[in-house]
Design a protein around this motif. Structure first.
Motif, PDB file in Angstrom:
ATOM      1  N   LEU A 170      16.691 -23.315  -7.461  1.00 15.69           N
ATOM      2  CA  LEU A 170      18.106 -22.948  -7.483  1.00 15.69           C
ATOM      3  C   LEU A 170      18.873 -23.744  -8.523  1.00 15.69           C
ATOM      4  O   LEU A 170      19.714 -23.205  -9.246  1.00 15.69           O
ATOM      5  CB  LEU A 170      18.725 -23.148  -6.096  1.00 15.69           C
ATOM      6  N   VAL A 171      18.581 -25.034  -8.619  1.00 13.75           N
ATOM      7  CA  VAL A 171      19.248 -25.868  -9.625  1.00 13.75           C
ATOM      8  C   VAL A 171      18.909 -25.383 -11.033  1.00 13.75           C
ATOM      9  O   VAL A 171      19.795 -25.245 -11.888  1.00 13.75           O
ATOM     10  CB  VAL A 171      18.852 -27.354  -9.450  1.00 13.75           C
ATOM     11  N   SER A 172      17.648 -25.113 -11.268  1.00  8.38           N
ATOM     12  CA  SER A 172      17.226 -24.623 -12.584  1.00  8.38           C
ATOM     13  C   SER A 172      17.889 -23.294 -12.910  1.00  8.38           C
ATOM     14  O   SER A 172      18.302 -23.053 -14.051  1.00  8.38           O
ATOM     15  CB  SER A 172      15.702 -24.477 -12.630  1.00  8.38           C
ATOM     16  N   TYR A 173      17.996 -22.431 -11.911  1.00  7.04           N
ATOM     17  CA  TYR A 173      18.628 -21.124 -12.114  1.00  7.04           C
ATOM     18  C   TYR A 173      20.091 -21.288 -12.496  1.00  7.04           C
ATOM     19  O   TYR A 173      20.566 -20.658 -13.458  1.00  7.04           O
ATOM     20  CB  TYR A 173      18.499 -20.295 -10.842  1.00  7.04           C
ATOM     21  N   ILE A 174      20.817 -22.118 -11.771  1.00  8.76           N
ATOM     22  CA  ILE A 174      22.238 -22.333 -12.070  1.00  8.76           C
ATOM     23  C   ILE A 174      22.412 -22.884 -13.474  1.00  8.76           C
ATOM     24  O   ILE A 174      23.237 -22.400 -14.255  1.00  8.76           O
ATOM     25  CB  ILE A 174      22.871 -23.271 -11.029  1.00  8.76           C
ATOM     26  N   HIS A 175      21.647 -23.896 -13.815  1.00  4.66           N
ATOM     27  CA  HIS A 175      21.757 -24.494 -15.148  1.00  4.66           C
ATOM     28  C   HIS A 175      21.374 -23.507 -16.243  1.00  4.66           C
ATOM     29  O   HIS A 175      21.902 -23.576 -17.357  1.00  4.66           O
ATOM     30  CB  HIS A 175      20.878 -25.739 -15.232  1.00  4.66           C
ATOM     31  N   GLY A 176      20.471 -22.591 -15.925  1.00  8.05           N
ATOM     32  CA  GLY A 176      20.052 -21.618 -16.922  1.00  8.05           C
ATOM     33  C   GLY A 176      21.022 -20.469 -17.112  1.00  8.05           C
ATOM     34  O   GLY A 176      20.996 -19.792 -18.142  1.00  8.05           O
ATOM     35  N   GLN A 177      21.906 -20.265 -16.132  1.00  7.58           N
ATOM     36  CA  GLN A 177      22.822 -19.137 -16.184  1.00  7.58           C
ATOM     37  C   GLN A 177      24.166 -19.476 -16.817  1.00  7.58           C
ATOM     38  O   GLN A 177      24.840 -18.601 -17.366  1.00  7.58           O
ATOM     39  CB  GLN A 177      23.078 -18.617 -14.760  1.00  7.58           C
ATOM     40  N   SER A 178      24.586 -20.754 -16.711  1.00  5.53           N
ATOM     41  CA  SER A 178      25.943 -21.099 -17.129  1.00  5.53           C
ATOM     42  C   SER A 178      26.065 -22.602 -17.317  1.00  5.53           C
ATOM     43  O   SER A 178      25.089 -23.346 -17.178  1.00  5.53           O
ATOM     44  CB  SER A 178      26.948 -20.637 -16.065  1.00  5.53           C
ATOM     45  N   ASP A 179      27.296 -23.041 -17.610  1.00  2.38           N
ATOM     46  CA  ASP A 179      27.579 -24.471 -17.703  1.00  2.38           C
ATOM     47  C   ASP A 179      27.974 -25.062 -16.356  1.00  2.38           C
ATOM     48  O   ASP A 179      28.389 -26.219 -16.275  1.00  2.38           O
ATOM     49  CB  ASP A 179      28.717 -24.720 -18.703  1.00  2.38           C
ATOM     50  N   THR A 180      27.860 -24.275 -15.302  1.00  2.00           N
ATOM     51  CA  THR A 180      28.230 -24.732 -13.970  1.00  2.00           C
ATOM     52  C   THR A 180      27.359 -25.917 -13.548  1.00  2.00           C
ATOM     53  O   THR A 180      26.135 -25.889 -13.707  1.00  2.00           O
ATOM     54  CB  THR A 180      28.081 -23.593 -12.950  1.00  2.00           C
TER      55      THR A 180
END
Length: 229
Positions: A117-127
């Protein structure tokens, strides 16, 4: 808001948690937006908020950075703060500055993992990712999963964490000495003096919720004392 600006903005400052669940009197995005505006006028530098609709309303109303989360129960699972990819995507759609995830070592629904989940978030945006933890072991696990910050939100609310009436000062102090990411103090902080102590112990920032934004609970502290007379 980029990473450096966000952390500079909240350093030694107050984050206010503005949340009201469906069974609470102040439930509703319009009400939470106004509550957040009041928190801003009181000096809050960021808002922590539940549900995508509340995040969007608060960002529009206040212009403050928002830490978004989505509480959802899954059968036979204890993880409920942004537990799965479904909730992550609902939040990403409204562009929060930070997404808060349960980052305990407990198993997540659908066999998903915190690291994924962390990798996904970082990969999708600057969030950025805030890891809500309960123990030192949780914190170590979260940092291994490359979260951006850890918060002591769940201390006292899991079976493997100690139960206190007040804040977990010891956990914040120990984490502040060892963590490689900023430590956010959260959980049962009830007075300005407790908040200041957390900063003195090394917390990067503090989150206060119920003692500011849940009037039914604030009222109960008075009525409970009155009944003791």
């Amino acid at each position: 808001m980029n990473r450096d600006t966000f952390f500079k903005n909240i350093h030694n400052n107050l984050i206010v948690s503005c949340q009201a669940l469906e069974d609470e009197p102040l439930h509703g995005s319009d009400i939470m937006a106004k509550m957040s505006q009041a928190a801003k006028e009181g000096g809050a530098k960021a808002i922590r908020s539940n549900t995508a609709s509340d995040v969007a309303a608060i960002k529009k109303q206040t212009g403050l950075p928002v830490i978004g989360l989505l509480k959802r129960d899954y059968p036979d699972n204890e993880v409920f703060i942004t537990p799965t990819l479904k909730e992550v995507n609902e939040l990403l759609a409204v562009n929060p500055d930070v997404i808060a995830l349960d980052a305990t070592i407990r198993k997540r629904p659908h066999g998903e993992t915190l690291k994924d989940l962390v990798s996904y978030i970082h990969g999708q945006s600057d969030t950025l990712v805030m890891a809500d933890i309960a123990t030192l072991r949780d914190a170590e696990y979260a940092i291994e999963c490359e979260v951006d910050m850890i918060s002591t939100t769940l201390s006292g609310y899991t079976s493997d964490s100690p139960k206190f009436e007040g804040p977990d000062f010891d956990l914040v102090e120990r984490l502040s000495k060892t963590s490689t990411v900023p430590v956010i103090a959260e959980g049962r902080i009830q007075t300005p003096e407790q908040a200041r102590r957390m900063l003195e112990l090394g917390a990067w920032s503090i989150v206060v919720g119920s003692s500011i934004t849940r009037p039914q609970l604030i009222t109960k502290t008075f009525t409970d004392k009155i009944r003791m007379l």
